[in-house]
Design a protein around this motif. Sequence first.
Motif, short mmCIF file in Angstrom:
data_model
loop_
_atom_site.label_atom_id
_atom_site.label_comp_id
_atom_site.label_asym_id
_atom_site.label_seq_id
_atom_site.Cartn_x
_atom_site.Cartn_y
_atom_site.Cartn_z
N PHE A 111 44.67 31.98 48.75
CA PHE A 111 45.00 33.36 48.93
C PHE A 111 45.89 33.77 47.87
CE2 PHE A 111 48.38 36.10 51.71
CZ PHE A 111 49.38 35.70 50.64
N PHE A 112 46.43 32.34 46.88
CA PHE A 112 46.66 33.06 45.17
C PHE A 112 46.26 33.80 45.13
CE2 PHE A 112 49.55 32.52 42.16
CZ PHE A 112 48.76 32.41 40.93
N ALA A 113 44.76 33.65 44.48
CA ALA A 113 43.76 34.54 43.74
C ALA A 113 43.21 35.91 44.28
CB ALA A 113 42.17 33.78 44.07
N LYS A 114 43.41 36.02 46.15
CA LYS A 114 43.64 37.07 46.16
C LYS A 114 44.47 38.12 46.43
CE LYS A 114 39.66 38.43 48.69
NZ LYS A 114 38.73 38.92 48.44
N TRP A 115 45.44 37.70 45.97
CA TRP A 115 46.79 38.11 45.88
C TRP A 115 47.49 38.60 44.18
CZ3 TRP A 115 51.93 35.68 44.63
CH2 TRP A 115 53.32 36.45 45.09
N VAL A 116 46.63 37.95 43.60
CA VAL A 116 47.33 38.57 42.24
C VAL A 116 45.92 38.36 41.42
CG1 VAL A 116 49.21 36.73 41.87
CG2 VAL A 116 46.70 36.21 40.70
N THR A 117 44.65 38.74 41.71
CA THR A 117 43.45 39.01 41.79
C THR A 117 43.11 38.75 40.11
OG1 THR A 117 44.61 41.75 40.34
CG2 THR A 117 44.14 41.00 42.93
N PHE A 118 43.73 37.72 39.73
CA PHE A 118 43.53 37.26 37.71
C PHE A 118 43.50 36.25 38.38
CE2 PHE A 118 43.01 38.02 33.64
CZ PHE A 118 43.63 36.83 33.71
N GLU A 172 39.03 41.66 44.34
CA GLU A 172 39.28 42.27 45.03
C GLU A 172 40.16 42.04 46.20
OE1 GLU A 172 35.44 45.35 46.04
OE2 GLU A 172 36.53 43.57 47.38
N PRO A 173 41.26 42.65 47.04
CA PRO A 173 42.30 41.95 47.32
C PRO A 173 41.56 42.13 48.74
CG PRO A 173 42.72 43.91 46.11
CD PRO A 173 41.30 44.40 45.85
N ILE A 174 42.91 41.46 49.62
CA ILE A 174 42.50 41.09 51.14
C ILE A 174 41.51 42.75 51.68
CG2 ILE A 174 42.34 40.16 52.72
CD1 ILE A 174 44.36 38.31 51.26
N SER A 175 41.26 42.09 52.22
CA SER A 175 40.46 43.43 53.20
C SER A 175 40.02 43.49 54.67
CB SER A 175 39.98 44.81 52.70
OG SER A 175 38.16 44.00 52.16
N ILE A 176 40.90 44.20 56.04
CA ILE A 176 39.94 43.91 57.12
C ILE A 176 38.68 44.98 57.19
CG2 ILE A 176 41.03 43.74 59.17
CD1 ILE A 176 43.47 43.11 58.94
#
Lengths: 316, 382, 349
Positions: free
Chosen positions: C238-245, C151-155
Motif C-alpha cells: 500500500f505504501f508504495a502505491k501511495w507515496v509513488t516513490f 502508478e497510483p492505484i486505479s480501479i
Amino acid sequence: MRRNSWVPAPFHTYFGWALFLQQLINGLTIGGIYAMIAVGYTMIYGVIQLINFAHGEIYMLGAFFAVTFITLLGLPFYVAFFLSMACCAVCGVFLDILAYRPLRKSPRLAALITAIGMSIFLQNLAMIIWGSRAKPFPHDALPEYFEKTAVTFGGVHLSWFHLFIFGITIIMMIGLNLIIKKTKWGKAMRAVAQNQTMAALAGINVNRVISYTFALAGALGGAAGIMVGAYYNSLYPTMGYVAGVKAFAAAVLGGIGSVPGAMLGGVVLGVAEALGAGYLSSLYRDGISYAVMIIVIILIPAGLFGKVLKETKKSM
Amino acid sequence: MKNRKSFLFLGLILAVALVFGVTTGATAGTIRIGVASPFTGDLASYGDNVKAGVNLKLKEINDAGGINGQKVEIVWGDDLCAPKEAGTVGSKFAADKTIVAVIGHLCSSATLAAMPIYVRAGLPTLSPTSTNPTIGDVGKGWFFRNCYTDDFQGKYLASNVVPKLLGKKKVAIFYENNDYAIGLKNSFVAGAKEGGITVTGAEAYVAKTTDFTPQLTKLLVNKPETIFLCGYHPEGALIAGQSRKLGFKGPLFGADGIDNIDYIKIGGKAANNTYCTVPFLAASAGPAGKKFAARFKKAFGRDVDWMSANAYDCMGILAQVIAKTGPDRKKIRDGLAAINSPAKGYKGITGLTYFDKKGNCSKPAFVKMVKNGKFVPAVKAK
Amino acid sequence: MGNLDLQNLTRGAKLRIGILILALVLPFLPLVDNYVLHIVILIYLYMILSLGLNIVPGFNGLLDLGYVGFYGIGAYTSGLLTVHFGLSYWLIIPLAFINGAIWGILLGAPTLRLTGDYFAIVTFGFSELVVLFLTNEIWLTRGPLGLPGIEPISIDLTLFGGPKWEFVGELPYYYLAIIMVLATVFVMNRIQNSRLGRAWFAIRDDEVAAVSCGINLLRYKVIAFAISAAFGAMGGSFFAKWVTFLSPDMFKFWESFLILCMIVLGGMGNIWGVMIGAVVLVSLSEVLREILPLFGLPAEVRFLAFGLIMVLMMRYRPAGLMPIPAVAAQMKAGRVKRKKVPPTVGLKK
C-alpha cells in the motif's frame, strides 16, 4: 614487490603481496577496534545476559568527549584520551544503574527494549549537544609524527598512527586478560557470569561487580571510539550504530560470553571486511558482518570459543 | 480506563489538526515562496549557503518595497537531501495554495523525488543547484534551473580540467551511489576518451561511509595520477585524508559537490591540492559578481560560494517574473518558460540565464583549487 | 476482544462505532486538509503494520527486530510489479502478501528454534541485509536513485467495458486504508479466537507446558512469523502505491523500532491497544516535528522522546497502556523486588 615466480604474471597487480598485506593491515586496524568494542558486549552479556544495544553509543560518546576535551578545554591528546575513557566508564555505570538495574529481574523483552530505547536516546542526545553533522577530529591535537610513515616495505605503508592503534589495542587486550584472570574483581566477574545466585551466596556484591563490568566495557569502548574518530577523521552521533552491530557480530562469532573469543572474533571480522571490501564488493562490506552473524548463530551458536548459554529465563 | 484513553486519542487528533492549522496559516498580502534544501543533517552546510543567498536577495527586495508593493515571505522546507523528506516537503508546499513557487531542491535526488508532486500540483520549481540531467524530463515543463547540468560538467572535467589544467592522464574515480554522482561519473567517463584520459579504476561508496582505506588501497594498486572525488564534500574530505595516509601524493579533483568550506575544515592539510569545478567564481565574475561577493563577505563573514550565488539569482529571477505575472502558479511557470533566449535572459551575478524547453540552461564552468587551506582560482598544476 | 467482560462490551462497542463514524467523515470536517489526511492515512498504515508485528511478540512472545525487512520487501514487490509489468493493485495485494509469507517462512524456519535474544539479533541482521540488497542491486531496484513514478492505484474496469478510475489525491487512499485496517482487524480477531491463536498464547505463556500439550512449537511459530511478515508486506505494498516513490533508506531499522514502540506502548497482544499505540506515536511524531524547530532543535530529535518513552514504559508499565492480563502478569512476575543480599566485608580473597 617480491616476485613469486610460480604465480602467473597478470595476477600480480590484483593478487600481489603488497595489496594483500596493505589490506591485511587495514583489516587488522579495524579488527582491533571491533575487538575492543566486542569484549564490552561479551562481558556485559556474560554477567547479565543482556545485549547492551547502547554499547555502541558509549563508543560514540568516547570520541565526542575526547574532541570536546581537546577543543573546549584545550587538553593535550593523551590526557583527553584517558579522561574520555574514564568518562565512558562512568557513563557505562550510569547506564546500568539507571536503565538496566531496575529491570534486573524482568523478562528479556523488557530489558532488550530498554537497551534499544537507551541507544536511540543517547544518539539523539548527542545530536542535540554536538549537532548531527559529521565533525572532524581536531588535527592539530594529534602528535605530529602520526601522519608520518613509520615503516615501509614492499609498497606497504604503516604510519605511526597504525602503530599507535595496534599498540593500544594489544596493551588493552593484555591488560583486560590480566584483570580477568589475576585480580579478585576479575574472579568475581567470572563467578557472576557463571551463576549469579551462587556468586551472591559466596559473598560477592553482584550489583557492584556488574557495575564494574560496565565500567570496564565502557572504558574500552570509549578508547575504541577515540581512535576511530581520530584515524578516520569523522565523528557523528550515529557512528555507534553500525560499529556496535559489527562488534556484536564479532562477539557472536567468537562465542558470546567469551572474552578471548570476542577479541579473536573482532580481528577476524575486521580482516574479513577489509579483504571483502578490497577484493569483492565494497558496497556489501557491512553485509559481511550481518551475514557472518546470521550464519554463525544458525549453524554454530556457540561461536568459536563459547558455550551455548542455557536459557535461564523465559524466552520472553 | 478505556474512555480516558479514547479521549486522549481524540484530543491528540484535535491537537494535531490545530497545530497544522496554525502553522500553515499565512500572513495576508504577502507573496510566499518555498525554499527546500537540507537545513539539518550532514549536508546542512549546503543548505546554509542557499539560505544565505536567498536571504540576501530577499532583504534587497523587501527593503525596496517588495514586489508590486507586496512583501515576500519565505517558507523553509528541510529535506535533509533525502528523497523521502523531499516528498514530504513537496506535499506540504504543494498543498499550501499560498506558496506560488519553489526554489529548490538542492540535491538532485531530492528534486527528482519532489518533482512529480510539483507537476501534479502545478507548482513551478526553480533549482539553483540540482545538476542531474534527467530532471528536465521528469519536470514536464514545471522545472527550471540556473546551474549547468552534469552532462556538461563531467565532460568539461574530462576534456579540460584533467588533461589541460592538471596535466594528468590516469584517473581513479570514487563515486557515491546516488543520482548526482552516478550521472556525473558516467558523463566523465564518456568524455574521457576525448581528453585522452584513462580511468584506472572506479569504486562506489554509500553516503556516510567513513572508512575508505580498503577501496583506496585497491585503487592505488594501478597507480593513478589523480583521484576524482565524485560526490559530496563530507566523504570527499575523508577520502582526501585517508589517501594521503596511504601515501598518495598526487592532486585530487572534484565537481560542484566539493565546493564547500567544510571540505577544507574536515580535510585539513590533506585538502590542499584539490581542484573543483564550480558554476560561479567570484574572482572570474563580472563587476556585479564582485560587488555581490563583497556584500556577501560583509553580511556573513565568509567567502561566497557558488550555491549562494545561484540561490541569489534564483530569487532574483523569480522576483522579476512575479513582478510581471503576479502571484499565480501557472502564470509564473509561463513567465519562466518565456525566458528562452539570450535576448530575454536574466542578467544576474552568475551571468546570463535563459532556459531551454526542458528548463535547463547553459552556463560556463570555472575551476578553483585549495591552496594553503583556502579556496583560490585554479592555476595550472606544475 | 477476549479480555472484555460482557458488561463493558456494549460500551466498548459503542465507542468503536463512534470512532469509526468519525473516521469516515473526517475528510469533510473543517481544518482537515490534504496534509492532515496524509497523516491519518499514515496512522492507518502503521496500524496495519502494528497489527502484523503484534502477532510475533504479542501473541507469541518472541522479539522480531527485523519487521521492516518485510515491509520493504512488500513495498518493492508492489513498486517493481507496477513499474515493470503495470499490474493492477488488486492483483498486487495477494502477491505481496504471499511474497511476505514466503520470506517469513524462509527466515523463520531455520531461526525460530533459537532462543529469544539470538532470534532478535538474527531478524535484525536480516532486515539490514534486505536494506543493503535494496540499496546495492541497482539493476533491480535502482538502489539509492530510488524508484520513482509508481502508478497510483486505479480501479480498472475497461476489461468489462467500464471506466478506469485512478486514485487521485488523498481521499481515495483514505477510504481504502480504512477498509484495509478493518479487514486486518477482522482477520486478527478471528485468528485470536481460533485454535491457532490459542496455541500461540500457550506458547507465549509457557513453552514447556505447550509442548507437553502436543503443540508443535516450530510449526506454530513459523506460521505466526509468516502471517506477520505477510501483513507487513501488505502494508508495504500500500505504501508504495501511495507515496509513488521508493528508496531503500525508507526501510531502516528505525521503522522496526518505531512499530515495536507502538505495540509496546499500546499494549502487546491487545489488538485495540496496538492501534491506539499507532495513533499516539504517529501523532506525537508529527506534532513534535512541527514544534521542535520552533525551539531551534532539528526535527529528528523527536526520536529522542521515543527512546525515552520506551525506557520509561518498560520501567513502569511494561505491559502497555491497554494491557492484556496475561502479558501484564508475566511482565510483573519478573519484577519481584529483590532483597538486598548483605555484602560481606569487601571481597574475601
